[in-house]
Each structure stands twice: as C-alpha cells, then as structure tokens.
Scaffold this motif. Structure first.
Motif, mmCIF file in Angstrom:
data_model
loop_
_atom_site.group_PDB
_atom_site.id
_atom_site.type_symbol
_atom_site.label_atom_id
_atom_site.label_comp_id
_atom_site.label_asym_id
_atom_site.label_seq_id
_atom_site.Cartn_x
_atom_site.Cartn_y
_atom_site.Cartn_z
ATOM 1 N N UNK A 2 0.809 -1.207 -0.055
ATOM 2 C CA UNK A 2 -0.032 -0.049 -0.007
ATOM 3 C C UNK A 2 0.828 1.329 0.068
ATOM 4 N N UNK A 3 2.084 1.080 0.664
ATOM 5 C CA UNK A 3 3.030 2.665 0.836
ATOM 6 C C UNK A 3 3.300 2.555 -0.511
ATOM 7 N N UNK A 4 4.095 1.481 -1.206
ATOM 8 C CA UNK A 4 4.487 1.509 -2.564
ATOM 9 C C UNK A 4 3.611 2.383 -3.489
ATOM 10 N N UNK A 5 2.367 1.711 -3.419
ATOM 11 C CA UNK A 5 1.318 2.426 -4.584
ATOM 12 C C UNK A 5 0.839 3.748 -4.139
ATOM 13 N N UNK A 6 1.073 4.015 -2.831
ATOM 14 C CA UNK A 6 0.705 5.485 -2.603
ATOM 15 C C UNK A 6 2.010 6.410 -3.259
ATOM 16 N N UNK A 7 3.238 6.051 -2.774
ATOM 17 C CA UNK A 7 4.291 6.678 -3.465
ATOM 18 C C UNK A 7 4.025 6.907 -5.001
ATOM 19 N N UNK A 8 3.727 5.759 -5.673
ATOM 20 C CA UNK A 8 3.504 5.918 -7.177
ATOM 21 C C UNK A 8 2.442 6.640 -7.768
ATOM 22 N N UNK A 9 1.459 6.912 -6.744
ATOM 23 C CA UNK A 9 0.307 7.508 -7.281
ATOM 24 C C UNK A 9 0.488 8.991 -6.732
ATOM 25 N N UNK A 10 1.187 9.220 -5.720
ATOM 26 C CA UNK A 10 1.435 10.577 -5.470
ATOM 27 C C UNK A 10 2.412 11.392 -6.675
ATOM 28 N N UNK A 11 3.470 10.574 -7.172
ATOM 29 C CA UNK A 11 4.361 10.977 -8.230
ATOM 30 C C UNK A 11 3.534 11.344 -9.510
ATOM 31 N N UNK A 12 2.271 10.491 -9.795
ATOM 32 C CA UNK A 12 1.533 10.968 -10.800
ATOM 33 C C UNK A 12 0.897 12.322 -10.816
ATOM 34 N N UNK A 13 0.446 12.730 -9.647
ATOM 35 C CA UNK A 13 -0.374 14.111 -9.672
ATOM 36 C C UNK A 13 0.428 15.103 -8.957
ATOM 37 N N UNK A 14 1.676 14.794 -8.449
ATOM 38 C CA UNK A 14 2.226 15.897 -7.584
ATOM 39 C C UNK A 14 2.716 17.029 -8.299
ATOM 40 N N UNK A 15 3.015 16.951 -9.434
ATOM 41 C CA UNK A 15 3.630 17.667 -10.450
ATOM 42 C C UNK A 15 2.610 18.766 -11.095
ATOM 43 N N UNK A 16 1.311 18.368 -10.946
ATOM 44 C CA UNK A 16 0.246 19.262 -11.280
ATOM 45 C C UNK A 16 0.107 20.493 -11.035
ATOM 46 N N UNK A 17 0.033 20.829 -9.802
ATOM 47 C CA UNK A 17 0.272 22.244 -9.209
ATOM 48 C C UNK A 17 1.387 23.248 -9.355
ATOM 49 N N UNK A 18 2.362 22.191 -9.824
ATOM 50 C CA UNK A 18 3.517 23.139 -10.062
ATOM 51 C C UNK A 18 4.041 23.318 -11.649
ATOM 52 N N UNK A 19 3.090 22.978 -12.267
ATOM 53 C CA UNK A 19 3.325 23.207 -13.787
ATOM 54 C C UNK A 19 3.522 24.755 -14.134
ATOM 55 N N UNK A 160 10.112 9.024 0.531
ATOM 56 C CA UNK A 160 9.140 8.202 0.372
ATOM 57 C C UNK A 160 9.630 6.849 -0.163
ATOM 58 N N UNK A 161 10.479 7.168 -1.421
ATOM 59 C CA UNK A 161 11.281 5.689 -1.635
ATOM 60 C C UNK A 161 12.065 5.087 -0.803
ATOM 61 N N UNK A 162 12.754 5.748 -0.192
ATOM 62 C CA UNK A 162 13.548 5.431 0.860
ATOM 63 C C UNK A 162 12.863 4.595 1.900
ATOM 64 N N UNK A 163 11.651 5.194 2.521
ATOM 65 C CA UNK A 163 10.717 4.543 3.564
ATOM 66 C C UNK A 163 10.158 3.116 2.922
ATOM 67 N N UNK A 164 9.687 3.167 1.774
ATOM 68 C CA UNK A 164 8.930 2.122 0.964
ATOM 69 C C UNK A 164 10.178 1.138 0.806
ATOM 70 N N UNK A 165 11.215 1.518 0.665
ATOM 71 C CA UNK A 165 12.432 0.458 0.378
ATOM 72 C C UNK A 165 12.731 -0.397 1.747
#
Length: 463
Positions: A2-19, A160-165
């Motif tokens: 679940x933590x791994x999937x959370x990280x992947x999903x965050x990265x799909x949308x985290x850049x949107x408001x920074x565009x 997040x990647x370090x924690x998931x690892x």
C-alpha cells in the motif's frame, strides 16, 4: 504494498500544481509542458508489461527493491534539473523505475490474497491508498510549490522511496521466481514504448499540425507500424513474450483492461484541467487549490469502503457499471464550469460525485483483471492492467488537452481558457460512458468474491 502504491500515485499527480512554476523556471512552451506528465506516463505504461514479466522471471521482491532504488535516484536528479530536457529525462527514468516496482507490488498482492474476503479487503485498502496518493499528491505539490520550490515536487519522492524500500526489505518475504525459465522479450518492450510515445507525440502536435497534415499522418502511421510490429513479435518470439495473447481471451481480463484504459484517460485529464482552472481562472494559490481538491481523496476513500462492504454480495460488473455512470455524471457536471464560477458549484459538487464513482471502480477493476490468472502470469497480468491505466492517462491527456487547446484557439482570456477546460471535462464523460458500455457487454456476469470455482473456470478458459 500500500505504501509503494501510495508513492507511485503521488508522483502521478504531485507535479500538476507546480506546472505553471515549472514552465517559468525551465522555459517550457505550452505544448512542451505536458511532456512533464507524458514522459512519466509513457515510460511507465509502455514498460509495465516488461516489468511484470521480469518480476515473474527474477522474483517479485528483488525487482520491487531495484525499482524503488531507481525511482528514488531519478527523483533526486529531477529536483536538480537545470533545463527542460533534464526534467523530462528524469521523469522518464522515474517511469522506468515505477514500471519495475508497480507490477511486482500488485503481483505480490494477487499471490498473497488469491480469493475470498481477504482479497476484497486487500484490494479495497490498495485502491484507497492508490486514490489517496493521487489526490494528496495534488495537495503536497501545491504546498511545496508555494512555500518551498517546484523542485521539491521531485525531491519529495526521495524519502518516500527510502521508506518504502525499508518496509519492503523487512516486510516482504523472499520467494522463488514464479516463472524462472525463459528470457523476457526486451524487443517487445521497446516496440510497445516507442509506438505509444510516437502515437502520443502525434496527437500532442496537432496543435501545430492539422490532423490531415502529412506530418501528423506520417507520425501516426509510424506509431501504428511499431505497435503492429509489437504484436507480431509477441506472436513469433522465441523468448518469453511480454503478454501471452491468449490471456486476452479471458473476458474478465480483456474487459477490465479496456475499461481501465478509458477510466485512466478521463481521470488524468480531470486533475490536469481542475488544477489549471482553480489557479488560472478562480485565482487560488497552489496550496489552496491543493486543499480544495482534497475532498476528491475523501470521496474515493468512501467509495472504496463501499466496495469492500459490497464486494461479497454485488457483482464486480455491477459495481463497475454503477461506478462508471456516477463518474460520468460528475464529469458532465464539470463540463458546466464557467469563467465567473465558484468553488462550491464548479469544483466541490462534481468532485464529490466523481470521486465516489471512481472509488467504486478501482477495486473491482483490479480484481477483475487478475482473477483467474495462473500464478506464474500474475506479474504479466498486473503489468497489463497498470499499463492500460497509464497508456490511457497519456492518450487521454493528449487527446483531451489538444481538444481543449483547439477550443481555446488562442483566446488566452478567462472565458477562452474555461471553454477549453469545460470541453475536456465533457469529453471525459464520454470516455466513461464508453467504459460503462464495455463493462455491460464484455465483462462476465456473476463474478463476486469469493471466486474459487470461478477462478478455476477462468484459468481453464484462458489456457
């Protein structure tokens, strides 16, 4: 997982408001800015089949850990980007890492919870974390962009990647590979990724070249040739094919992936248009815009809870039809946004309807795409499902974004921009109606959990 999937999903949308800030900081053009999203989605979606096959071949835990390492390093490199091309390359590397770790994680979930109530609960938790990551990624991106720098939308993935690892290293049991023989079809992975990239490239550039122009037609023809070559290689290769085409004879697998393709296209475009509308038209800061999209995450969570409660009594097909219709209604409501609109009526209301429907869809579509699949093909089936979502996201954003730009037609006023965003949302509703039709026609009836007997029947059918 679940933590791994959370990280992947965050990265799909985290850049949107920074565009908007990314565009200014690195000098992106309007059309080029979408490649911050496409570079990730295309390498992620195009290589997922290869990632799933490699996970089956070399072991799910091993590939999961390697993918997390690559993902973290690529995120770090992206944060230090000095040119537009550097960021696009870093996002592509993130996509490669995600293509390795995501199918491995989902395959571990499918193998650990093969059927019954625990399977329903596990996929419900996975779906909730998947949705929460996508929605919270928008909030995280807004806060970091406003109070730190757009670079932190990349840096945030490193811890997040370090924690998931660390969690995966300690919490996932070692197991022998499920398909230890055979060599993965690398050529097929390259052809699939190149074909999809060329296809999206051709669609995106229709803002410069008409659909009937020689440039567009040649680009799309090249994409078709590459994808046809991929199918030919899969049928004739002496290596272990990325996807056994016979697997698609399973109506549950093929229907779920077709549904997922359209669902992914609509949802990716919704975050893109909503974040731009909140900032450019309603004038909210990135942080406030992120907070205002947070109810979407809550709605998806509620929908996922309903799925868990209903999964043993209601057919997956029924849940997908009802969820798809609700999501389509939400998108149609989004299509009425106006330049002088308000958050309550133009964003919050449709967000609640859309998110509840989306939450109902997530768990059943994942379960439908993996149930009845032989254990040694769980990685491939998981990769196929994740691939259909990401390819749908990239194609949907390209097509709907291009349609929105054509509707705007250079009218960079609030009214002109809103007209484009509204058209994109309306077309998203049309995609979801198509998904509902697929669920009604293609998916088999009578599929609820537990599914032990149904699983045996589907395995026989697929073989």
């Amino acid at each position: 997982m679940a933590v791994v999937q959370f990280m992947v999903s965050v990265d799909l949308s985290v850049v949107n408001l920074g565009l908007p800030q990314i565009a200014v900081g690195l000098g992106f053009t309007g059309a080029g800015l979408t490649w911050v999203i496409h570079a990730y989605a295309l390498t992620f979606g195009g290589l997922l089949l290869l990632g799933g096959k490699i996970a089956d071949r070399y072991g799910h835990k091993r590939i999961l850990l390697l993918g997390l390492i690559l993902f973290g390093l690529a995120s770090l490199a992206g944060g230090f980007s000095q040119e537009a091309s550097h960021l696009v390359a870093a996002r592509a590397l993130q996509g490669i890492g995600a293509a390795a770790l995501s199918p491995a994680a989902l395959a571990l979930l499918a193998v650990t919870f093969p059927s019954g109530k625990e399977r329903v609960r596990a996929y419900g938790i996975w779906s909730a974390m998947n949705a929460a990551g996508g929605a919270l990624g928008v909030l995280i991106g807004g806060v970091l962009t406003e109070y730190a720098s757009w670079r932190w939308v990349m840096f945030v993935s490193v811890p997040m990647a370090a924690i998931a690892l660390a969690l995966a290293w300690r919490g996932v049991a070692d197991a022998p590979p499920l398909a230890p023989s055979g060599r993965p079809d690398v050529l097929g992975g390259i052809l699939a990724t190149a074909g999809m990239t060329l296809l999206v490239f051709g669609v995106v550039r229709t803002d410069q070249y008409a659909w009937t122009s020689a440039t567009t037609l040649l680009t799309l023809a090249g994409a078709v040739i590459l994808l046809a070559a991929f199918v030919y290689v899969e049928r004739t290769t002496t290596r272990d094919p990325l996807i056994r085409l016979g697997l698609l004879a399973n109506r549950s697998v093929s229907g779920a992936n077709a549904y997922n393709l359209l669902l992914g296209g609509a949802m990716a475009a919704s975050f893109y248009f909503a974040s731009l509308y909140l900032q450019r038209i309603l004038g909210y800061s990135p942080t406030v815009a992120g907070l205002e999209l947070l109810p979407f995450a809550l709605g998806v969570g509620v929908g996922a809870v309903f799925t868990i409660k209903l999964g043993n009594r209601v057919e997956r097909r029924t849940l997908l039809i009802v969820g798809g219709l609700m999501t389509a209604i939400g998108f149609a409501w989004f299509g009425f946004i106006s330049a002088d609109g308000s958050y309550l009526t133009d964003i919050l209301g449709p967000s609640i309807v859309t998110s509840l429907g989306f939450g109902l869809c997530l768990g059943p579509v994942v379960s439908a795409a993996t149930v009845g699949v032989a254990p040694h093909e769980t990685g491939a089936a998981s990769g196929l499902l994740a691939s259909s979502r990401q390819i749908g996201a990239s194609l949907g954003l390209a097509a709907l974004g291009t349609a929105a730009a054509e509707r705007t037609a250079g009218r960079l006023t609030p009214v002109g921009l809103t007209d484009g965003y509204a058209l994109g949302m309306t077309l998203g509703a049309a995609l979801l109606i198509g998904a509902v039709v697929i669920a009604f026609i293609v998916l088999p009836r009578g599929a609820t959990e537990p599914v032990e007997q149904g699983t045996r029947d589907l395995v026989t059918e697929a073989d």
